[in-house]
Design a protein around this motif. Structure first.
Motif, PDB file in Angstrom:
ATOM      1  N   ALA A   1      41.082  45.628  46.589  1.00 58.79           N
ATOM      2  CA  ALA A   1      40.215  44.454  46.802  1.00 58.79           C
ATOM      3  C   ALA A   1      40.052  43.656  45.510  1.00 58.79           C
ATOM      4  CB  ALA A   1      38.850  44.906  47.325  1.00 58.79           C
ATOM      5  N   ARG A   2      39.938  44.371  44.369  1.00 65.11           N
ATOM      6  CA  ARG A   2      39.790  43.684  43.072  1.00 65.11           C
ATOM      7  C   ARG A   2      41.044  42.879  42.742  1.00 65.11           C
ATOM      8  NH1 ARG A   2      36.493  48.070  41.350  1.00 65.11           N
ATOM      9  NH2 ARG A   2      38.301  49.357  40.790  1.00 65.11           N
ATOM     10  N   VAL A   3      42.207  43.487  42.981  1.00 64.08           N
ATOM     11  CA  VAL A   3      43.471  42.794  42.711  1.00 64.08           C
ATOM     12  C   VAL A   3      43.577  41.535  43.559  1.00 64.08           C
ATOM     13  CG1 VAL A   3      45.977  42.969  42.968  1.00 64.08           C
ATOM     14  CG2 VAL A   3      44.711  44.854  41.946  1.00 64.08           C
ATOM     15  N   GLU A   4      43.214  41.645  44.829  1.00 57.45           N
ATOM     16  CA  GLU A   4      43.247  40.478  45.724  1.00 57.45           C
ATOM     17  C   GLU A   4      42.305  39.389  45.220  1.00 57.45           C
ATOM     18  OE1 GLU A   4      42.831  41.277  49.862  1.00 57.45           O
ATOM     19  OE2 GLU A   4      44.264  42.930  49.862  1.00 57.45           O
ATOM     20  N   ALA A   5      41.106  39.804  44.781  1.00 53.98           N
ATOM     21  CA  ALA A   5      40.114  38.831  44.288  1.00 53.98           C
ATOM     22  C   ALA A   5      40.644  38.111  43.047  1.00 53.98           C
ATOM     23  CB  ALA A   5      38.806  39.547  43.968  1.00 53.98           C
ATOM     24  N   ILE A   6      41.294  38.865  42.148  1.00 53.26           N
ATOM     25  CA  ILE A   6      41.818  38.254  40.917  1.00 53.26           C
ATOM     26  C   ILE A   6      42.902  37.232  41.245  1.00 53.26           C
ATOM     27  CG2 ILE A   6      43.159  38.712  38.817  1.00 53.26           C
ATOM     28  CD1 ILE A   6      41.680  41.450  38.675  1.00 53.26           C
TER      29      ILE A   6
ATOM     30  N   ASN B   1      46.777  31.608  29.878  1.00 51.25           N
ATOM     31  CA  ASN B   1      46.366  31.908  28.494  1.00 51.25           C
ATOM     32  C   ASN B   1      44.968  32.523  28.477  1.00 51.25           C
ATOM     33  OD1 ASN B   1      44.664  29.768  29.019  1.00 51.25           O
ATOM     34  ND2 ASN B   1      45.906  28.277  27.878  1.00 51.25           N
ATOM     35  N   GLY B   2      44.400  32.654  27.284  1.00 55.42           N
ATOM     36  CA  GLY B   2      43.095  33.296  27.128  1.00 55.42           C
ATOM     37  C   GLY B   2      41.983  32.637  27.915  1.00 55.42           C
TER      38      GLY B   2
ATOM     39  N   GLN C   1      39.720  42.418  30.907  1.00 52.87           N
ATOM     40  CA  GLN C   1      40.647  43.551  30.777  1.00 52.87           C
ATOM     41  C   GLN C   1      41.368  43.843  32.102  1.00 52.87           C
ATOM     42  OE1 GLN C   1      37.555  43.347  29.635  1.00 52.87           O
ATOM     43  NE2 GLN C   1      37.079  44.901  28.075  1.00 52.87           N
ATOM     44  N   GLU C   2      40.638  43.666  33.211  1.00 54.51           N
ATOM     45  CA  GLU C   2      41.240  43.919  34.522  1.00 54.51           C
ATOM     46  C   GLU C   2      42.272  42.855  34.878  1.00 54.51           C
ATOM     47  OE1 GLU C   2      38.112  46.076  37.353  1.00 54.51           O
ATOM     48  OE2 GLU C   2      37.207  44.394  36.298  1.00 54.51           O
ATOM     49  N   VAL C   3      42.006  41.610  34.455  1.00 58.60           N
ATOM     50  CA  VAL C   3      42.982  40.536  34.670  1.00 58.60           C
ATOM     51  C   VAL C   3      44.240  40.823  33.850  1.00 58.60           C
ATOM     52  CG1 VAL C   3      43.438  38.056  34.438  1.00 58.60           C
ATOM     53  CG2 VAL C   3      41.157  38.849  35.141  1.00 58.60           C
ATOM     54  N   ASN C   4      44.044  41.248  32.590  1.00 61.22           N
ATOM     55  CA  ASN C   4      45.178  41.584  31.716  1.00 61.22           C
ATOM     56  C   ASN C   4      46.010  42.725  32.318  1.00 61.22           C
ATOM     57  OD1 ASN C   4      44.355  39.670  29.882  1.00 61.22           O
ATOM     58  ND2 ASN C   4      43.247  41.109  28.582  1.00 61.22           N
TER      59      ASN C   4
ATOM     60  N   GLN D   1      50.943  44.732  35.042  1.00 60.07           N
ATOM     61  CA  GLN D   1      51.561  45.459  36.153  1.00 60.07           C
ATOM     62  C   GLN D   1      52.492  44.555  36.951  1.00 60.07           C
ATOM     63  OE1 GLN D   1      47.891  46.810  37.818  1.00 60.07           O
ATOM     64  NE2 GLN D   1      48.119  48.879  37.006  1.00 60.07           N
ATOM     65  N   PHE D   2      52.116  43.290  37.065  1.00 60.32           N
ATOM     66  CA  PHE D   2      52.976  42.330  37.764  1.00 60.32           C
ATOM     67  C   PHE D   2      54.299  42.165  37.024  1.00 60.32           C
ATOM     68  CE2 PHE D   2      54.491  37.895  37.801  1.00 60.32           C
ATOM     69  CZ  PHE D   2      54.983  37.860  39.098  1.00 60.32           C
TER      70      PHE D   2
END
Length: 449
Positions: free
Chosen positions: A373-378, A394-395, A410-413, A418-419
């Motif tokens: 769910a977090r990945v989908e939200a991002i 970028n940042g 950090q979760e977005v990074n 992983q992508f």
């Protein structure tokens, strides 16, 4: 995972055999002693184990096996053949009457999952272009009728009930008339259960049977109860004459004693197994495929069938074209995740691949639904331009995406990293002609812990 404990022990036993080259009679005897212990620990009926080991030993001690260039493979094939025979040999299908409606009567003890299984079976039959009618004949459990009605709404199928009528025989009889006048070609009767087998329960079921003359009487039993499930099957078969068994909660049963004992003890084939709570989580039981999975040889046919039912063919072709052009973006990444989710637990899918079932690194693979769910939200917090070309993130964009998705930078990074790994793997996939082991072994999806 299904049969996890038994599969581990058997695969370890045969790994030792493979390492010995030429086998002696003593080698086979020692291996079969371990097989016997593994089956008993899996809660397989003692007499069934004794007969099984005797049959394998009789075939495995033969001169042809011991003098073979690959004797260990011979022994494994014999065990595979005997395991398949133990569970019924071939798939036992539902009997469909040439003169509709086909009547299926579900019986069993309270708590085995009859009502849910009635809905799952209706779902399966509807997919086969049948027109099922669900019949609420469990008049004693307060929530049973309502539960079946809710399932009927989800499936868009009629549920037959008689208000203020507590006679299951009359309900079943009138349901037959309804089916004939409303062109319903399968009638699924959800009968009442008890906490234990008694004369009152059996008498009622016999009266329903005599009235509607079902083409199939299927016993629904909880696989996790092990030998109790086998004892229940024996009793119901003696009184009613069963046509088959549906094992529920097999996905939660790491031992598998009931699945390996029921056919040998009662003579009743297992027709379906419940592999989860969802309506689509009822699967036809294939003895040969299950034996293959237990011995670590995989179950590629079931994996293909799952993929065919879950994946959209046009989407798959479009994805293949993208992979050929190295045009794999975050929209595709999200779409792949959603497709994989439809197939069920990843650890179960890996168990269907040859040689993957007992790999230690696979034991730690868990699917975290919250992480998905977090990945989908991002990804959904990104602009269209960002999803198509992640290199521009970028940042400041990462900070905005994190705020928009309610996550941390950090979760977005982590997701972007992983992508990139997945995209590299997709490039390598084009040239990969080897087995799925190499591909899946190197790829870590974002929802694996």
């Amino acid at each position: 995972m299904v049969f996890e404990g038994l599969a581990d022990k058997l695969q370890q036993t045969f790994k030792k055999l493979r390492g010995r080259g030429k086998l002696t009679e003593q080698d086979v005897t020692e291996a079969l002693r371990e097989v016997r212990m593994a089956l008993l620990e899996a809660d397989v009926n003692f007499k069934v184990v004794k007969d099984f080991v005797a049959k394998v030993k009789e075939r495995a001690i033969g001169q042809e096996v011991l003098s073979s260039l690959t004797p260990a493979q011979f022994v494994i094939k014999i065990v595979n053949d005997e395991l398949t025979a133990l569970m019924g040999g071939t798939q036992s299908r539902l009997t469909i009457s040439s003169r509709p409606p086909t009547v299926v009567m579900l019986v069993g003890l309270q708590g085995a999952g009859k009502t849910t299984t009635a809905g799952k079976l209706a779902y399966q039959l509807k997919k086969q272009s049948k027109r099922p009618l669900l019949v609420a004949a469990d008049v004693y459990r307060p929530a049973a009728i309502k539960q079946l009605q809710v399932l009927g709404e989800q499936l868009d199928l009629p549920v037959f009930t008689l208000e203020n009528n507590l006679n299951p025989v009359e309900i079943a009889e009138q349901a037959m008339e309804y089916a004939q006048t409303h062109a319903r070609d399968v009638v699924i009767i959800d009968t009442a259960g008890r906490l234990h087998i008694n004369e009152e329960l059996m008498g009622e079921l016999k009266r329903v049977k005599a009235t509607v003359k079902p083409h199939e009487i299927l016993l629904v039993v909880d696989a996790m109860t092990g030998q109790d499930a086998v004892n229940v099957a024996e009793s119901f078969n003696a009184d009613l004459g069963l046509d088959g068994v549906i094992l529920t909660k097999l996905d939660g049963d790491a031992r598998g004693g009931a699945a390996l004992s029921i056919k040998a003890v009662t003579g009743c084939p297992i027709k379906y197994v419940g592999m989860g709570e969802k309506l689509e989580a009822l699967e036809p039981f294939h003895p040969d495929r299950m034996a293959s999975r237990i011995l670590g040889m995989g179950d590629v046919l079931s994996l293909i069938e799952k993929a065919e039912s879950a994946f959209d063919l046009e989407q798959a072709k479009a994805m293949e074209r993208k992979m050929r052009k190295d045009d794999f973006n975050l929209d595709d990444f999200l779409e792949q995740m959603q497709q994989v989710k439809k197939l069920g637990p990843l650890e179960d899918l890996l168990g269907m691949l040859p040689g993957m079932g007992n790999l230690k690194q696979m034991k730690d693979v868990k699917i975290d639904e919250k992480e998905v769910a977090r990945v989908e939200a991002i990804i959904r917090s990104m602009t269209r331009k960002e999803r198509l070309n992640p290199s521009i993130i970028n940042g400041s964009r990462r900070k905005r995406i994190a705020i928009g998705s309610g996550t941390r930078i950090q979760e977005v990074n982590k997701l972007l990293k992983q992508f990139e790994e997945a995209r590299k793997m997709m490039k390598r996939f084009k040239d990969m002609q080897k087995s799925g082991r190499k591909f899946l072994g190197g790829m870590k999806l974002p929802f694996m812990q």
